[in-house]
Design a protein around this motif. Structure first.
Motif, PDB file in Angstrom:
ATOM      1  N   VAL A 244      -8.965  19.092 -16.935  1.00  0.00           N
ATOM      2  CA  VAL A 244      -8.254  19.851 -15.910  1.00  0.00           C
ATOM      3  C   VAL A 244      -7.354  18.919 -15.098  1.00  0.00           C
ATOM      4  O   VAL A 244      -6.159  19.179 -14.901  1.00  0.00           O
ATOM      5  CB  VAL A 244      -9.250  20.591 -14.973  1.00  0.00           C
ATOM      6  N   ILE A 245      -7.903  17.777 -14.669  1.00  0.00           N
ATOM      7  CA  ILE A 245      -7.130  16.851 -13.837  1.00  0.00           C
ATOM      8  C   ILE A 245      -5.936  16.289 -14.616  1.00  0.00           C
ATOM      9  O   ILE A 245      -4.811  16.249 -14.129  1.00  0.00           O
ATOM     10  CB  ILE A 245      -8.042  15.716 -13.331  1.00  0.00           C
ATOM     11  N   LEU A 246      -6.205  15.907 -15.877  1.00  0.00           N
ATOM     12  CA  LEU A 246      -5.140  15.347 -16.707  1.00  0.00           C
ATOM     13  C   LEU A 246      -4.042  16.365 -16.990  1.00  0.00           C
ATOM     14  O   LEU A 246      -2.846  16.085 -16.830  1.00  0.00           O
ATOM     15  CB  LEU A 246      -5.728  14.892 -18.038  1.00  0.00           C
ATOM     16  N   LEU A 247      -4.454  17.558 -17.412  1.00  0.00           N
ATOM     17  CA  LEU A 247      -3.469  18.594 -17.730  1.00  0.00           C
ATOM     18  C   LEU A 247      -2.652  18.952 -16.492  1.00  0.00           C
ATOM     19  O   LEU A 247      -1.447  19.189 -16.575  1.00  0.00           O
ATOM     20  CB  LEU A 247      -4.166  19.858 -18.239  1.00  0.00           C
ATOM     21  N   ASP A 248      -3.324  18.974 -15.349  1.00  0.00           N
ATOM     22  CA  ASP A 248      -2.653  19.302 -14.107  1.00  0.00           C
ATOM     23  C   ASP A 248      -1.520  18.311 -13.868  1.00  0.00           C
ATOM     24  O   ASP A 248      -0.380  18.681 -13.588  1.00  0.00           O
ATOM     25  CB  ASP A 248      -3.667  19.250 -12.962  1.00  0.00           C
ATOM     26  N   PHE A 249      -1.852  17.031 -14.050  1.00  0.00           N
ATOM     27  CA  PHE A 249      -0.849  15.989 -13.851  1.00  0.00           C
ATOM     28  C   PHE A 249       0.285  16.135 -14.861  1.00  0.00           C
ATOM     29  O   PHE A 249       1.455  16.179 -14.509  1.00  0.00           O
ATOM     30  CB  PHE A 249      -1.509  14.606 -13.974  1.00  0.00           C
ATOM     31  N   ILE A 250      -0.093  16.229 -16.147  1.00  0.00           N
ATOM     32  CA  ILE A 250       0.926  16.288 -17.206  1.00  0.00           C
ATOM     33  C   ILE A 250       1.844  17.492 -16.985  1.00  0.00           C
ATOM     34  O   ILE A 250       3.075  17.382 -17.015  1.00  0.00           O
ATOM     35  CB  ILE A 250       0.270  16.388 -18.600  1.00  0.00           C
ATOM     36  N   PHE A 251       1.232  18.620 -16.686  1.00  0.00           N
ATOM     37  CA  PHE A 251       2.008  19.835 -16.539  1.00  0.00           C
ATOM     38  C   PHE A 251       2.968  19.738 -15.355  1.00  0.00           C
ATOM     39  O   PHE A 251       4.147  20.071 -15.461  1.00  0.00           O
ATOM     40  CB  PHE A 251       1.051  21.018 -16.365  1.00  0.00           C
TER      41      PHE A 251
END
Ligand SMILES: Nc1ncnc2c1ncn2[C@@H]1O[C@H](COP(=O)(O)OP(=O)(O)O)[C@@H](O)[C@H]1O
Ligand SMILES: [Mg+2]
Lengths: 259, 254
Positions: A244-251
């Motif tokens: 969740v944290i990673l995708l949030d950043f990438i997105f």
């Protein structure tokens, strides 16, 4: 090669193997997704469970996130006499970032732990084998309904968190900085553009897929005994929270680059 | 009807099944008997196609199924049913929902027909009146009978039992054994895995004795008791001492 190195090597190979197995399960989820009509009763009951179990959690989570956001930015903006800006900070912050992220993290814990422990317990008590032995596919029966239920429910839950945050921010700003309620509300809503709504709505859909599929996967690979089930529940929550944290950043990064 | 040919299987580098061969005729009750850890449950999992084998063939009704693609393998499994040692009941479903589960899923029957079948089967296993209970509200013997009901309701040609009486008190064990015997009258082929000698002698038309992943003797109990194999002599030690049981076995016709 010393012992540490070989242990590291084994755990690395295991991780790669797990990733491969996870991908295969996800491929099955896509391949078998037409079965969803047949299993709609399970989807509905999972939706009901996600909704009833998480609504209070995300409501409180969203509310306090909005309140804290308003207080923190409020005190800083006050130095520049810019307290009128609080509403837009809270609105952008909640809709684009904190609403989806907080809801994602809360649901990674709530729904993730539920899926892993349920499916893991079914695996340990041979219920999964029973499905297979009778010619049924556990991905179709257990994973797909949970993934679909999450896909459907995470967005409304995130919207509840968003709203709770904005309203919480609105009242605390009114009490602390004397900003008119109607003014706060109008700016908070009017500054939102398509891009913001899109980002805010797309994230929970993305998160839901990964949270549901990762947690079901950890349930399915549970072997041995209840100690492993506990471990897998932890792995499941940790992994989906990281995702969740990673995708949030990438997105966020990607959207800022292209839109 | 069921034939295993030279099945070998390794798990984590350990040989679990060593060239296992068996042949079971239609309508027969075959018992696989051996000490725990011998590989009995593994054989059932192989028959069900839940474990991939390294070598050999699993032939059901003339059809080799161990090498079938997943979809056809699932189809082939539908003529079999299994009663797991742990029962593997769906604990979020009631007695009648558990029983109906696989029938409903097949989508072939109307709701009314499903209700009829469930009622018939539950009364066959003496569970009338428990329809609305959940598995954790049932006693051990009732759970086992529910697992049998769930297996029976799809009218399988073959039923596999893993240690059906282990953990049950004598009265419940007897009820389950009777139930398994009654299956023969409806023409079902049964494969029963157990380490309990008396159950094996009571149920099996034919038996296979397994030790350390190897079948060391196969045939009727009469034939097996004549074996000179050291393990068989030791395993059946108490039977050799029990003259009334020996007489009963001798009186059986082949
Ligand atoms: N997944 C596995 N990995 C490695 N060894 C296993 C596994 N499952 C079972 N075994 C081993 O295989 C042997 C046979 O097991 P099993 O078929 O369950 O025996 P039984 O049912 O006769 O008691 C045992 O020694 C057991 O430890
Ligand atoms: Mg066993």
């Amino acid at each position: 090669m010393n012992e540490d190195e070989s242990t590291i090597k084994v755990s690395f190979t295991e991780k790669i193997q797990k990733l491969q197995d996870y991908s295969l399960m996800v491929a099955d989820v896509f391949r078998l997704s037409p079965s969803i009509g047949k299993n709609r009763a399970s989807v509905l009951s999972e939706m009901y469970l996600i909704g009833t179990q998480a609504v209070f959690l995300v409501l409180v989570g969203g509310l306090f996130t909005g309140v804290i956001l308003a207080i923190e930015t409020g005190h800083n903006l006050e130095k520049f006499g810019a307290t009128l800006m609080i509403s837009r900070t809270v609105s952008y912050g909640m809709i684009r970032e904190l609403g989806p992220a907080i809801t994602g993290l809360l649901l990674a814990a709530r729904t993730g732990a539920k899926n892993t422990s349920e499916i893991g317990a079914m695996q340990l008590s041979e219920q999964i084998d029973a499905l297979k032995a009778f010619g049924l596919n556990p991905v179709e029966k257990l994973v797909i309904p949970r993934v679909f239920a999450a896909l459907i429910m995470f967005l409304p839950l995130t919207m509840i968190a968003d709203m709770a945050g904005i309203l919480g921010g609105m009242f605390i700003t009114n009490m602390t900085f004397n900003i008119d309620l109607a003014y706060f509300w109008n700016t908070a809503i009017h500054i939102l553009q398509f891009k913001d709504i899109f980002v805010g709505a797309f994230k929970p859909i993305l998160f839901s897929f990964f949270i549901a599929s990762i947690s079901c996967f950890y349930g399915l690979i549970t072997r041995g005994g209840t100690t492993n089930l506990g471990k897998n529940a932890i792995h499941s929550v940790v992994t989906s929270s990281m995702v969740v944290i990673l995708l949030d950043f990438i997105f966020t990064k990607v959207v800022w680059e292209i839109m | 009807m069921i034939e295993l040919k030279d099945i070998s299987l390794q798990l984590n580098g350990k040989l679990i099944l060593d060239e296992v061969s068996l042949s079971i005729d239609k309508g027969q009750t075959h018992v696989i008997l051996g000490p725990s850890g011998a590989g009995k449950s593994t054989i059932l999992r192989v028959i069900l196609g839940l474990l991939p084998i390294d070598n050999g063939q699993v032939i059901i009704d003339g059809r080799e199924i161990s090498s079938l693609p997943e979809k056809e393998a699932l189809q082939a499994r539908r003529q079999m049913a299994v009663v797991f040692q742990s029962n593997a009941l769906f604990d979020s479903l009631t007695v009648s929902e558990n029983t109906a589960y696989f029938l409903k899923d097949s989508g072939l029957l109307e709701k009314k027909e499903i209700d009829e079948s469930v009622k018939t089967v539950l009364s066959f296993v003496n569970l009338d009146g428990t329809e609305g209970l959940y598995p954790d509200q049932l006693s051990g013997g009732m759970k086992k009978r529910l697992a049998v009901a769930r297996a029976l309701v799809t009218r399988p040609q073959i039923i596999l039992f893993d240690e059906p009486t282990t953990g049950l008190d004598p009265i419940n064990s007897k009820a389950v054994l009777n139930l398994i015997q009654r299956l023969k009258s409806i023409g079902t082929t049964s494969v029963i895995v157990t380490h309990i000698i008396n159950d094996a002698i009571m149920l099996g038309d034919t038996l296979s004795i397994i030790e350390n992943g190897k079948i060391i003797e196969s045939g009727t109990i009469k034939k097996i008791l004549q074996s000179q194999n050291g393990f068989v002599r030791e395993f059946f030690y108490e039977v050799y001492q029990d003259s009334s049981l020996l007489n009963e076995i001798q009186a059986r016709d082949e």
